[in-house]
Design a protein around this motif. Structure first.
Motif: not given
Length: 439
Positions: A371-385, A400-412
């Motif tokens: 999910x990404x920008x076009x799904x109204x998902x942002x970095x704050x949403x991903x961190x909270x989730x 965290x990098x949010x693209x149009x239709x998907x996102x990438x996030x680094x975790x330990x």
């Protein structure tokens, strides 16, 4: 129409830059008095800001496109878009490039952005289809125009420029002086700012490694072991070598990603994101990555295959020792290879340890989020989730990098398996989304 509250002071603050450098200041001054500026400056010297600032000063807050930036690659287009957004000007920018759905850009263009940046082929396509209204475009930037000409975009660029009836300001940038500007660009009496030093960055060290055999893969492996867990780009001349070198290193236990022009856009995004966020400290690539990629803190450039010419050598090395950072470029020479004559004086030779020790593996891994920008998902949403559903602490979540239709996030990496188990049936913004380790 009212101009927006744009100020250079606010922009520098948003970019966390204390002051403009000499070249950027000279560009600002030249653009105040001339509508035709040719800016020649070394790779990594800050050319993007040098043309974005004067262009932004001319924009007005109204829903018509007033400025167009033409670039030779999608990576450079995306980089300029990123810098512009970080400037916090209040103006809308749309990025147009091949390799992903045109419909996405068409939707972004329905409400005309004040500024458009893109590659020649896709921009020409949008203009032909009537998706870009050109009647109010008064500012034109040709960034790295030498590369656009070199890559055969002359016809598309000519068509685009002929489709701009209202252009008053023209800014051209290049990292080389050798290219003649074609008549279709429309320059009459440009002011030329030449900040090319003709020298490598004073912060750049150049070294060489001698390989005992024609197949340099073992020497490369031992070199990376000697360099340790530092951010490194390995340059090859052909795509097939890129994948071979990447596979060879992986087999020997070196975590790495590869990147070249034949990859799908999502694959490219994934590889670069993993390199940026520290999930991989080694990137194997072609000269595609020699321009347009602005990834901070790259410590080493390795010329696994010798650059085809001096310009290639310069641009590859420009990925490190950027601004005030230091960096090292290393050439690997097989017994039958000689140091190119343009590399003077001869670089110091590195002696590699006889017994290589594998560098420490990265502590981060990258999650793919469908999910990404076009799904109204942002970095704050991903961190909270990830914090609420995945039980991750703030320090366990990286870039965290949010693209149009998907996102990438680094975790330990140490938390990855447990986190994926916890979130596999959960929803982001009431929507079931695919989440897994990024491929």
């Amino acid at each position: 129409m009212q101009k927006t509250t744009f100020s250079i002071e606010n922009t520098l603050s948003n970019l966390q830059i204390e002051a403009l450098n000499e070249m950027q200041q000279a560009s600002l001054e030249a653009n105040k008095t001339s509508n035709e500026v040719v800016l020649l400056a070394d790779t990594g010297s800050g050319k993007t800001l040098a043309f974005l600032l004067p262009v932004t000063q001319l924009l007005e807050k109204k829903p018509v496109t007033q400025a167009l930036i033409i670039v030779p690659s999608r990576e450079l287009a995306l980089q300029i878009e990123l810098v512009f957004k970080r400037m916090g000007t209040g103006f809308k920018i749309t990025c147009c490039y091949g390799g992903h759905k045109r419909e996405t850009e068409e939707n972004n263009l329905l409400q005309a952005p004040e500024l458009i940046v893109g590659t020649p082929g896709r921009l020409a396509d949008h203009i032909r289809r009537g998706n870009i209204t050109t009647t109010h475009i008064a500012s034109l930037v040709l960034d790295e125009f030498d590369k656009s000409l070199e890559q055969g975009f002359e016809d598309e660029m000519s068509f685009i420029i002929q489709s701009l009836p209202a252009v008053k300001k023209r800014i051209l940038t290049s990292a080389t002086e050798a290219v003649e500007v074609p008549p279709f660009v429309g320059l009459q009496e440009p002011v030329k700012l030449n900040f090319l030093t003709g020298e490598k960055s004073p912060a750049l060290a150049v070294q060489q490694v001698r390989s005992d055999d024609r197949d340099k893969s073992d020497t490369l492996f031992r070199l990376i072991c000697a360099l340790g867990n530092r951010s490194t780009i390995i340059f090859c001349n052909q795509r097939e070598f890129v994948e071979e070198v990447s596979a060879s290193l992986k087999d020997k236990g070196i975590v790495n990603v590869f990147y070249h022009g034949a990859m799908e856009q999502q694959e490219r995004d994934s590889a670069l994101c993993k390199f940026r966020n520290g999930s991989s400290n080694v990137l194997v690539t072609t000269d595609l990555a020699a321009r347009g990629l602005d990834i901070p803190n790259i410590r080493y450039i390795i010329h696994y295959q010798l650059p085809p010419n001096q310009e290639s050598f310069t641009h590859r090395n420009g990925r490190t020792a950027r601004m005030d950072a230091s960096g090292t470029a290393i050439l690997i020479l097989a017994p039958h290879e000689y140091l190119p004559e343009y590399i003077t004086p001869p670089p110091a030779t590195i002696e590699l340890p006889a017994s290589p020790v594998l560098p420490q593996k990265p502590v981060w891994t990258t999650l793919f989020v469908g999910a990404g920008k076009k799904d109204k998902v942002n970095k704050v949403d991903i961190v909270g989730f990830l914090a609420n559903k995945g039980q991750l602490k703030k320090e366990d979540i990286g870039l965290i990098e949010v693209k149009d239709f998907f996102s990438f996030v680094a975790i330990r990496k140490s938390h990855a398996s447990h986190t994926i188990t916890l979130i596999k049936n959960e929803k982001i913004k009431n929507k079931k989304v695919k989440i897994d380790i990024a491929k």
